[in-house]
Design a protein around this motif. Sequence first.
Motif, PDB file in Angstrom:
ATOM      1  N   VAL A  81      45.600  37.056  -3.392  1.00 10.76           N
ATOM      2  CA  VAL A  81      44.246  37.420  -3.802  1.00 10.76           C
ATOM      3  C   VAL A  81      44.049  38.901  -3.489  1.00 10.76           C
ATOM      4  N   VAL A  82      43.488  39.619  -4.434  1.00 16.53           N
ATOM      5  CA  VAL A  82      43.127  41.019  -4.214  1.00 16.53           C
ATOM      6  C   VAL A  82      41.627  41.162  -4.409  1.00 16.53           C
ATOM      7  N   LEU A  83      40.954  41.687  -3.401  1.00 23.80           N
ATOM      8  CA  LEU A  83      39.521  41.972  -3.480  1.00 23.80           C
ATOM      9  C   LEU A  83      39.330  43.479  -3.561  1.00 23.80           C
ATOM     10  N   HIS A  84      38.759  43.933  -4.654  1.00 20.40           N
ATOM     11  CA  HIS A  84      38.464  45.359  -4.812  1.00 20.40           C
ATOM     12  C   HIS A  84      36.978  45.547  -4.543  1.00 20.40           C
ATOM     13  N   LEU A  85      36.643  45.863  -3.300  1.00 19.41           N
ATOM     14  CA  LEU A  85      35.249  45.978  -2.883  1.00 19.41           C
ATOM     15  C   LEU A  85      34.650  47.313  -3.326  1.00 19.41           C
ATOM     16  N   SER A 128      34.781  39.133 -11.952  1.00 16.65           N
ATOM     17  CA  SER A 128      33.806  40.146 -11.554  1.00 16.65           C
ATOM     18  C   SER A 128      32.702  39.479 -10.751  1.00 16.65           C
ATOM     19  N   VAL A 129      32.422  40.018  -9.595  1.00 16.79           N
ATOM     20  CA  VAL A 129      31.420  39.446  -8.700  1.00 16.79           C
ATOM     21  C   VAL A 129      30.288  40.453  -8.523  1.00 16.79           C
ATOM     22  N   ALA A 130      29.102  40.090  -8.976  1.00 14.68           N
ATOM     23  CA  ALA A 130      27.927  40.949  -8.827  1.00 14.68           C
ATOM     24  C   ALA A 130      27.235  40.598  -7.514  1.00 14.68           C
ATOM     25  N   ALA A 131      27.541  41.349  -6.481  1.00 11.69           N
ATOM     26  CA  ALA A 131      26.979  41.056  -5.155  1.00 11.69           C
ATOM     27  C   ALA A 131      27.174  42.259  -4.251  1.00 11.69           C
ATOM     28  N   SER A 132      26.383  42.318  -3.217  1.00  9.30           N
ATOM     29  CA  SER A 132      26.602  43.319  -2.182  1.00  9.30           C
ATOM     30  C   SER A 132      27.761  42.875  -1.305  1.00  9.30           C
ATOM     31  N   VAL A 133      28.591  43.814  -0.896  1.00 10.28           N
ATOM     32  CA  VAL A 133      29.723  43.457  -0.041  1.00 10.28           C
ATOM     33  C   VAL A 133      29.257  42.996   1.332  1.00 10.28           C
ATOM     34  N   THR A 134      28.002  43.263   1.654  1.00 12.39           N
ATOM     35  CA  THR A 134      27.470  42.843   2.952  1.00 12.39           C
ATOM     36  C   THR A 134      26.781  41.480   2.882  1.00 12.39           C
ATOM     37  N   ASP A 135      26.739  40.886   1.697  1.00 16.84           N
ATOM     38  CA  ASP A 135      26.154  39.556   1.540  1.00 16.84           C
ATOM     39  C   ASP A 135      27.237  38.520   1.801  1.00 16.84           C
ATOM     40  N   PRO A 136      27.125  37.742   2.872  1.00 15.25           N
ATOM     41  CA  PRO A 136      28.199  36.797   3.216  1.00 15.25           C
ATOM     42  C   PRO A 136      28.332  35.628   2.245  1.00 15.25           C
ATOM     43  N   GLY A 137      27.347  35.422   1.383  1.00 14.34           N
ATOM     44  CA  GLY A 137      27.344  34.245   0.538  1.00 14.34           C
ATOM     45  C   GLY A 137      28.497  34.151  -0.442  1.00 14.34           C
ATOM     46  N   TRP A 138      28.857  35.277  -1.093  1.00 18.34           N
ATOM     47  CA  TRP A 138      29.854  35.214  -2.155  1.00 18.34           C
ATOM     48  C   TRP A 138      31.273  35.064  -1.629  1.00 18.34           C
ATOM     49  N   TRP A 139      31.507  35.383  -0.369  1.00 14.91           N
ATOM     50  CA  TRP A 139      32.863  35.309   0.169  1.00 14.91           C
ATOM     51  C   TRP A 139      33.421  33.877   0.113  1.00 14.91           C
ATOM     52  N   ALA A 140      32.550  32.889   0.083  1.00 17.19           N
ATOM     53  CA  ALA A 140      33.002  31.496   0.087  1.00 17.19           C
ATOM     54  C   ALA A 140      33.792  31.147  -1.170  1.00 17.19           C
ATOM     55  N   GLN A 141      33.597  31.877  -2.261  1.00 13.18           N
ATOM     56  CA  GLN A 141      34.315  31.579  -3.496  1.00 13.18           C
ATOM     57  C   GLN A 141      35.709  32.198  -3.542  1.00 13.18           C
ATOM     58  N   VAL A 142      36.055  32.961  -2.511  1.00 15.12           N
ATOM     59  CA  VAL A 142      37.360  33.625  -2.489  1.00 15.12           C
ATOM     60  C   VAL A 142      38.413  32.670  -1.927  1.00 15.12           C
ATOM     61  N   PRO A 143      39.489  32.411  -2.640  1.00 13.66           N
ATOM     62  CA  PRO A 143      40.533  31.502  -2.131  1.00 13.66           C
ATOM     63  C   PRO A 143      41.109  32.002  -0.812  1.00 13.66           C
ATOM     64  N   ASP A 144      41.413  31.066   0.072  1.00 12.39           N
ATOM     65  CA  ASP A 144      41.983  31.433   1.372  1.00 12.39           C
ATOM     66  C   ASP A 144      43.330  30.762   1.608  1.00 12.39           C
ATOM     67  N   ASP A 145      43.967  30.292   0.524  1.00 13.20           N
ATOM     68  CA  ASP A 145      45.236  29.578   0.667  1.00 13.20           C
ATOM     69  C   ASP A 145      46.446  30.445   0.368  1.00 13.20           C
ATOM     70  N   VAL A 146      46.232  31.748   0.114  1.00 16.11           N
ATOM     71  CA  VAL A 146      47.314  32.685  -0.162  1.00 16.11           C
ATOM     72  C   VAL A 146      47.018  33.997   0.561  1.00 16.11           C
ATOM     73  N   PRO A 147      48.004  34.873   0.700  1.00 15.86           N
ATOM     74  CA  PRO A 147      47.736  36.174   1.324  1.00 15.86           C
ATOM     75  C   PRO A 147      46.626  36.926   0.588  1.00 15.86           C
ATOM     76  N   ARG A 148      45.887  37.713   1.349  1.00 16.70           N
ATOM     77  CA  ARG A 148      44.738  38.430   0.789  1.00 16.70           C
ATOM     78  C   ARG A 148      44.853  39.920   1.077  1.00 16.70           C
ATOM     79  N   LEU A 149      44.647  40.730   0.036  1.00 16.26           N
ATOM     80  CA  LEU A 149      44.573  42.179   0.176  1.00 16.26           C
ATOM     81  C   LEU A 149      43.157  42.610  -0.167  1.00 16.26           C
ATOM     82  N   VAL A 150      42.528  43.350   0.746  1.00 24.59           N
ATOM     83  CA  VAL A 150      41.172  43.844   0.526  1.00 24.59           C
ATOM     84  C   VAL A 150      41.217  45.367   0.451  1.00 24.59           C
ATOM     85  N   LEU A 151      40.719  45.900  -0.649  1.00 25.43           N
ATOM     86  CA  LEU A 151      40.695  47.340  -0.866  1.00 25.43           C
ATOM     87  C   LEU A 151      39.257  47.828  -0.818  1.00 25.43           C
ATOM     88  N   ALA A 152      38.995  48.797   0.031  1.00 21.58           N
ATOM     89  CA  ALA A 152      37.648  49.369   0.152  1.00 21.58           C
ATOM     90  C   ALA A 152      37.783  50.880   0.071  1.00 21.58           C
TER      91      ALA A 152
END
Length: 263
Positions: A81-85, A128-152
């Motif tokens: 999973v890649v998250l481009h914040l 595409s996720v329309a949300a503030s990166v500081t809103d904890p609500g949307w993080w629940a939809q991110v898969p957690d069963d594979v490695p994750r790369l977060v780019l900020a």
Amino acid sequence: MTVHLQQEQQTMLWTLAMHAHDAASTRPILGDRYAADLLDRVDDPPRLGLSLAGNTPLICARAKLIDDAARAFLARHDEAVVLHLGCGLDSRLLRLDPGPGIRWFDVDQDPVIELRRELYGEREGATSVAASVTDPGWWAQVPDDVPRLVLAEGLLMYLDPEGVHTAVTHALTPGSTLVADTVAPWVTWIAGLQPAMRAADTGFLSSTNDLAAAAGAVNLEDELSLVDATATRTGGLTSTAIRLFALASGGRDAMVLRTYRRP
């Protein structure tokens, strides 16, 4: 297409203009071949002016290093999973062109995501996720069963310390890697003097210290001086001036790129 953006959202157009300017140069650093086309589709694109144009090598060197870090991660992981914040209008997804096993999330505030959808359309495997990166609500939809790369990129300094803590805490779950740039404390003050920042009614609210506090005990795997990286990717008077700046107290660490990895 008329673009109506507020405060720090306007900086994404500056970044896009810098990418386009770099790509058109005789010695491109990033070579973003998508930027000029995107900028041409925006009514009244920003004029960089002298102060912002001078930042083009730094901004493009930053993007290049983050692209390189992401490519290295993707080369190690067929599924991830890649998250481009705070993705803005950046064409990173197109530049990296990840494989079918990569689930990519572009995250930014609603007006930005709406504009991205108009300019980029949809792509299989990308959300595409329309949300503030500081809103904890949307993080629940991110898969957690594979490695994750977060780019900020160009993001954390616009968040206050509490916002940095919220974003980083959610980013650095087990099995995650965070690649983020940040600025020295003194830069948060000096950036507020820049005319373009003042005109946009925005500024830097956090620094390297806040990122370190938010990461806590998570391993700092790497730190690169973006000042040094810019100096080695430019030539002539520009490179000389940057190298001299790096020799000043605090110069090399004015902006750094950090990589955190949580096993």
